[in-house]
Design a protein around this motif. Structure first.
Motif, mmCIF file in Angstrom:
data_model
loop_
_atom_site.group_PDB
_atom_site.id
_atom_site.type_symbol
_atom_site.label_atom_id
_atom_site.label_comp_id
_atom_site.label_asym_id
_atom_site.label_seq_id
_atom_site.Cartn_x
_atom_site.Cartn_y
_atom_site.Cartn_z
ATOM 1 N N ILE A 7 0.813 -1.224 0.000
ATOM 2 C CA ILE A 7 0.000 0.000 0.000
ATOM 3 C C ILE A 7 0.840 1.265 0.000
ATOM 4 O O ILE A 7 0.322 2.374 0.151
ATOM 5 C CB ILE A 7 -0.953 0.032 1.217
ATOM 6 C CG1 ILE A 7 -0.163 0.063 2.523
ATOM 7 C CG2 ILE A 7 -1.926 -1.125 1.173
ATOM 8 C CD1 ILE A 7 -0.956 0.543 3.706
ATOM 9 N N SER A 8 2.159 1.103 -0.184
ATOM 10 C CA SER A 8 3.043 2.264 -0.177
ATOM 11 C C SER A 8 2.785 3.172 -1.372
ATOM 12 O O SER A 8 2.570 2.691 -2.489
ATOM 13 C CB SER A 8 4.503 1.803 -0.190
ATOM 14 O OG SER A 8 5.371 2.907 -0.324
ATOM 15 N N PHE A 9 2.798 4.481 -1.141
ATOM 16 C CA PHE A 9 2.653 5.445 -2.227
ATOM 17 C C PHE A 9 4.006 5.752 -2.867
ATOM 18 O O PHE A 9 4.111 6.593 -3.754
ATOM 19 C CB PHE A 9 2.022 6.741 -1.715
ATOM 20 C CG PHE A 9 0.545 6.615 -1.415
ATOM 21 C CD1 PHE A 9 -0.107 5.402 -1.513
ATOM 22 C CD2 PHE A 9 -0.192 7.721 -1.031
ATOM 23 C CE1 PHE A 9 -1.460 5.279 -1.235
ATOM 24 C CE2 PHE A 9 -1.550 7.618 -0.752
ATOM 25 C CZ PHE A 9 -2.183 6.387 -0.848
ATOM 26 N N GLN A 26 -1.013 4.386 -9.100
ATOM 27 C CA GLN A 26 -2.254 5.159 -9.027
ATOM 28 C C GLN A 26 -1.989 6.590 -8.576
ATOM 29 O O GLN A 26 -2.599 7.540 -9.076
ATOM 30 C CB GLN A 26 -3.242 4.472 -8.084
ATOM 31 C CG GLN A 26 -3.758 3.126 -8.609
ATOM 32 C CD GLN A 26 -4.482 2.323 -7.543
ATOM 33 O OE1 GLN A 26 -4.045 2.262 -6.392
ATOM 34 N NE2 GLN A 26 -5.592 1.697 -7.914
ATOM 35 N N TYR A 27 -1.050 6.746 -7.655
ATOM 36 C CA TYR A 27 -0.703 8.083 -7.155
ATOM 37 C C TYR A 27 -0.027 8.910 -8.253
ATOM 38 O O TYR A 27 -0.277 10.113 -8.385
ATOM 39 C CB TYR A 27 0.216 7.961 -5.943
ATOM 40 C CG TYR A 27 0.528 9.275 -5.282
ATOM 41 C CD1 TYR A 27 -0.478 10.042 -4.687
ATOM 42 C CD2 TYR A 27 1.828 9.761 -5.244
ATOM 43 C CE1 TYR A 27 -0.203 11.253 -4.083
ATOM 44 C CE2 TYR A 27 2.121 10.975 -4.636
ATOM 45 C CZ TYR A 27 1.109 11.714 -4.058
ATOM 46 O OH TYR A 27 1.389 12.914 -3.463
ATOM 47 N N LYS A 63 -8.050 -0.133 -11.517
ATOM 48 C CA LYS A 63 -8.734 1.134 -11.770
ATOM 49 C C LYS A 63 -7.901 2.308 -11.255
ATOM 50 O O LYS A 63 -7.036 2.140 -10.401
ATOM 51 C CB LYS A 63 -10.105 1.137 -11.090
ATOM 52 C CG LYS A 63 -11.082 0.125 -11.646
ATOM 53 C CD LYS A 63 -12.409 0.184 -10.898
ATOM 54 C CE LYS A 63 -13.406 -0.842 -11.427
ATOM 55 N NZ LYS A 63 -14.670 -0.812 -10.671
ATOM 56 N N VAL A 64 -8.199 3.501 -11.789
ATOM 57 C CA VAL A 64 -7.521 4.702 -11.310
ATOM 58 C C VAL A 64 -8.514 5.552 -10.520
ATOM 59 O O VAL A 64 -9.634 5.789 -10.965
ATOM 60 C CB VAL A 64 -6.928 5.525 -12.471
ATOM 61 C CG1 VAL A 64 -5.733 4.827 -13.057
ATOM 62 C CG2 VAL A 64 -7.959 5.792 -13.564
ATOM 63 N N PRO A 65 -8.136 6.018 -9.323
ATOM 64 C CA PRO A 65 -9.031 6.876 -8.544
ATOM 65 C C PRO A 65 -8.991 8.306 -9.068
ATOM 66 O O PRO A 65 -8.044 8.696 -9.753
ATOM 67 C CB PRO A 65 -8.432 6.795 -7.134
ATOM 68 C CG PRO A 65 -6.974 6.548 -7.368
ATOM 69 C CD PRO A 65 -6.880 5.722 -8.621
#
Length: 602
Positions: free
Chosen positions: A479-481, A490-491, A597-599
């Motif tokens: 879950i690391s950004f 995603q980020y 998916k992309v948020p």
């Protein structure tokens, strides 16, 4: 770009050789590289380096600006330079504009950018996920789903027609074990002798927690948890109590022949709950199957076929069972019909093959994605298929994946030793929720981020390495950004999106009128996306997409750190905005291929 280089090589080389061209891993070795000199040197009996030098000279004469006597017009000059390198590679440096030409192509094609027709005309059936009603949807099914869905998308991006199939085992010993466990809950508690004269209690032991049978009004999650506990109880007693094992075998026969009304009612109810639950999981994972095939629908055909080919000598009788003597072909023997007269998984797979053949006309490939512990099993089944459906056997392939293991050791499970996909997803969701707790987001935005990022974290962790090896799942890293993770990708996408929003607010329009005289690594990396999609399609390997996206995100983030993209006073700012738009589009397309998916925000 590789096609352009191949065309140039073919115009110079007259021999019929394999002209491999690929993107260089390091810029110091050019943008692209070819090993054709090694192939040519072998034919000519010469040094690969000498052949490479001669080829580089010829290409420079015609296609790079470093030769004054080039014979082609400027429109044909695509290289800055071409050099030979020890021990015989040819390295190509492209002119900046060759990369910049790709940016409008990306923005024009948008969600279709990267698609090709390499597999056009092919119809590929992919059988994956395959959970069993009456058992929980575990992490093995999750791995099969992530890999199978990504393969489907890779094939589609390469122009193939894909048929998604899910084979669900609604009959078999696992069903009988679960129903037996449920019956212990409904019937009074009792004890029976176990191995060695010990006594084993059957029924509702608090330690197993089967508890009372759920009401129709109970939540689906409660019903599924109940089924899971009943299965664990039945599995344990099947192993440690002979009387219980005989009862379970009897229930198994009754499920097959439908002879017991009470068992039939429990069977129908449990099956309904399971399938409803699976539909919820498929929706969460973003998978839509074209066909669901139930095991019960293929048993009859499978058994008829096996008995028919028993008469033809393909199968043999042994101690009351029907077997396939795999040793004749360097494999191992497997039972297709048990001594009790019940068809095994092997026979059901024969019936499944017939079913698949009838689903769609013109299949060119039929793949099944399961754990690699079934590799030897499918070798035997496919060998038997060669005698039964030889044409179908030719197009059939098993893709075996590894197991998921946890970097922190064991993960606690709700029932027995089974770790459910749902429990893993919930654990990741909690971590994501805690990570974004302090951000100024609406509850709706937080939920979207939690749902999208948690699934992305799991899928990327599965797809980041080659199919076949075990997955070491690390909760914190997943879950690391920052670093090698799905949320990092995603980020990077949402960061680019926020840059474009800023550009719009400051009225910096994306334009290509004024372009920089040199190109960054971002442009060169963007041009490799289409080639990566092609390679992933040829090798049936999603990890190429995952690796590419991580490198692209790293390069863009480094670019963002040192370059001010939105600046109304900078004449190159409109070009940088175009570059950011192209990056965002390619990142979105790549994640789409991985089923991630992309948020909107992060």
């Amino acid at each position: 770009m590789t096609e352009k280089i191949l065309k140039i090589l073919k115009s110079i080389i007259k021999e019929n050789v394999d002209m491999g061209v690929s993107a260089s891993e390091k810029l110091g070795f050019g943008h692209y590289s070819s090993n054709v000199a090694f192939k040519l040197a072998k034919i000519q009996g010469r040094s690969p380096l000498k052949v490479a030098n001669e080829l580089a000279e010829k290409i420079n004469d015609s296609y790079s600006p470093i030769r004054a006597n080039r014979r082609m017009g400027d429109s044909e000059v695509i290289f800055e330079k071409v050099e030979a390198a020890v021990p015989g590679f040819i390295n190509f440096w492209l002119k900046p504009e060759e990369f910049q030409k790709e940016l409008p192509v990306i923005l024009k094609n948008k969600d279709k950018y990267g698609k090709n027709n390499n597999l056009k005309g092919q119809k590929i059936l992919v059988d994956y996920t395959d959970p069993n009603p009456f058992k929980e949807f575990h992490i093995g099914h999750l791995m099969s789903n992530a890999i199978g869905e990504s393969l489907c998308r890779i094939f589609e991006w390469n122009g193939a027609k894909v048929v998604r199939v899910c084979y669900q085992g609604d009959v078999g010993l696992h069903v009988a074990k679960t129903i037996w466990g449920i019956l212990q809950d409904i019937n009074p508690v009792r004890s029976r002798p176990a191995e060695g004269g010990a006594t084993v209690t059957l029924g509702r032991p608090a330690s197993n927690g089967v508890n009372s049978f759920p009401k129709d009004s109970a939540k689906l999650s409660e019903k599924i948890a109940y089924i899971g506990r009943a299965y664990v109880l039945g599995s344990q007693r099947y192993e440690d109590n002979k009387c219980a094992a005989e009862e379970i075998k009897d229930i198994n026969k009754k499920v097959f022949d439908g002879s017991d009304k009470d068992i039939n009612n429990l069977y129908k109810k449990g099956k309904k709950w399971s399938l409803e639950h699976f539909d919820e999981v498929y929706e969460k994972l973003g998978t839509k199957f074209d066909h669901f095939i139930l095991e019960s629908s293929v048993i009859s055909d499978g058994e008829k076929i096996v008995r028919e080919f028993l008469k033809k000598g393909i199968f043999e009788e042994s101690e009351g069972a029907v077997i396939f003597k795999g040793e004749k072909y360097g494999l191992h023997t497997r039972v297709f019909i048990s001594s009790q007269g019940l068809p095994t998984y092997e026979t059901k797979d024969i019936g499944l093959a017939k079913k698949k053949m009838g689903l769609e006309k013109g299949l060119t490939s039929s793949l099944v994605v399961t754990a690699n512990e079934q590799n030897a099993y499918f070798q035997v089944v496919f060998k038997a298929l060669k005698f039964i459906f030889p044409e179908y056997a030719k197009i059939s392939k098993h893709i075996g994946h590894g197991m998921m293991r946890f970097a922190s050791g064991k993960m606690s499970s709700r029932s027995g030793n089974i770790i459910t996909a749902e429990s893993l997803m919930e654990e990741i969701e909690k971590l994501v929720e805690a990570k974004i707790a302090e951000q100024k987001l609406t509850e709706k935005e937080k939920k979207e981020i939690k749902d999208v990022v948690s699934i992305g974290a799991i899928k990327y962790s599965i797809l980041r390495q080659a199919i076949g090896g075990d997955i070491i799942f690390d909760f914190e890293k997943s879950i690391s950004f920052e670093g090698d993770s799905g949320p990092y990708l995603q980020y990077a996408y949402t960061r680019a999106k926020s840059i474009l929003e800023k550009a719009k607010a400051e009225k910096v329009k994306p334009l290509l009128k004024v372009m920089t005289s040199d190109v960054s690594e971002v442009e060169t990396m963007l041009c490799r996306f289409s080639e990566t999609v092609e390679r992933a399609g040829k090798e049936q390997a999603p990890h190429y997409i995952a690796t590419y996206l991580i490198e692209l995100a790293r390069i863009f983030n480094a670019y963002y750190a040192k370059v001010k993209i939105v600046d109304v006073k900078d004449k190159y700012s409109p070009y940088k905005v175009v570059l950011t738009s192209a990056f965002m589009q390619v990142m979105k397309n790549g994640l789409e291929i991985l089923g991630i998916k992309v948020p909107e925000r992060m």
